[in-house]
Design an enzyme around this catalytic site. Sequence first.
Site, PDB file in Angstrom:
ATOM      1  NE  ARG A 223      28.760  55.793  37.139  1.00  0.00           N
ATOM      2  CZ  ARG A 223      27.924  55.065  37.855  1.00  0.00           C
ATOM      3  NH1 ARG A 223      28.377  54.299  38.830  1.00  0.00           N
ATOM      4  NH2 ARG A 223      26.626  55.089  37.591  1.00  0.00           N
ATOM      5  CD  GLU A 252      33.440  50.055  34.840  1.00  0.00           C
ATOM      6  OE1 GLU A 252      32.208  49.851  34.909  1.00  0.00           O
ATOM      7  OE2 GLU A 252      34.129  50.354  35.821  1.00  0.00           O
ATOM      8  CG  HIS A 270      30.604  48.880  37.809  1.00  0.00           C
ATOM      9  ND1 HIS A 270      30.705  49.862  36.854  1.00  0.00           N
ATOM     10  CD2 HIS A 270      29.737  49.371  38.734  1.00  0.00           C
ATOM     11  CE1 HIS A 270      29.933  50.891  37.166  1.00  0.00           C
ATOM     12  NE2 HIS A 270      29.324  50.602  38.312  1.00  0.00           N
TER      13      HIS A 270
END
Length: 304
Positions: A223, A252, A270
């Site tokens: 993360r 993000e 991601h």
Amino acid sequence: MAAPFVEEIQSRWPMAALPDAAALERLARNSPEQLAGVRVVITNGSTGLSAAQMDALPALRLVCSYGAGYENINLAAADARGVAVTHAPGVNNATVADHALALMLACARGLPALDRAVKAGHWLAHRMARPAVHGKRLGIVGMGNIGALIARRAAAFDMEIAYTTRGARPELPYRHVPDVLELARASDYLVLACPGGAATRHLVNAAVLEALGSKGFLVNIARGSVVDTAALMQALERRTIAGAALDVIEDEPALPPGAALLDTLILTPHISGRSPEAQLAQHEVLLANLAAHFAGGPLRHALA
């Protein structure tokens, strides 16, 4: 969520509404009566669901995390309200581990910068030696299912593998190190594969990056919150570390200032857990839990 999956959900449950985050915020502010009948929320670990959001959903009975993560879903609040919470652990583990190795190889060998250079006609000027991966020291922060799969893959490169977790896993053939600072000192590559949340926020800070050193590389498929972004950017700009490859970043999709100018930083959006196989598997878990809930049957992978 991919469009075909959205269409399938809405074909099976025509009342399903799948708004984006902005639409959901508007709905919460302006149309509380439209939320009064909501029984199920589909979210993910990064987006989560807070106690306040649950309070706006008086009929809520089920929260489904679309994936393995659930760090920002308030489990205590769900439990207090009698709301079940499910997730989909393990469905994308192998895909995430594959991506971690891809990022490690890409930053070690400088692949994105070399690709750009060759395409720009600068062949000879970029044929300098790049660090190898085989035989190097790999430190893994977190040795759950994904960490173990990363270690298995790295073993094929004859890497010397160590890890840090809250408790050692004696059944594994890798060296356990008590904390991340010591692990960084003993690593050429530091890969983050731990959960997100308050307990690991900024676990990798300026001191850890200093310990990793000027020949060390950081890879994050965990993360974004695990890394102190400001400290990382400073470490890259000052060459405190050799490079970093991140699939996740704080805040993000907004990039840290200066990120686009750094050849020593590789970013992916991601997607470490996204493969057709993994997405289908997590979608099948979601469908099974939706069907079970509306039929009054047992749920898969219930957290609360």
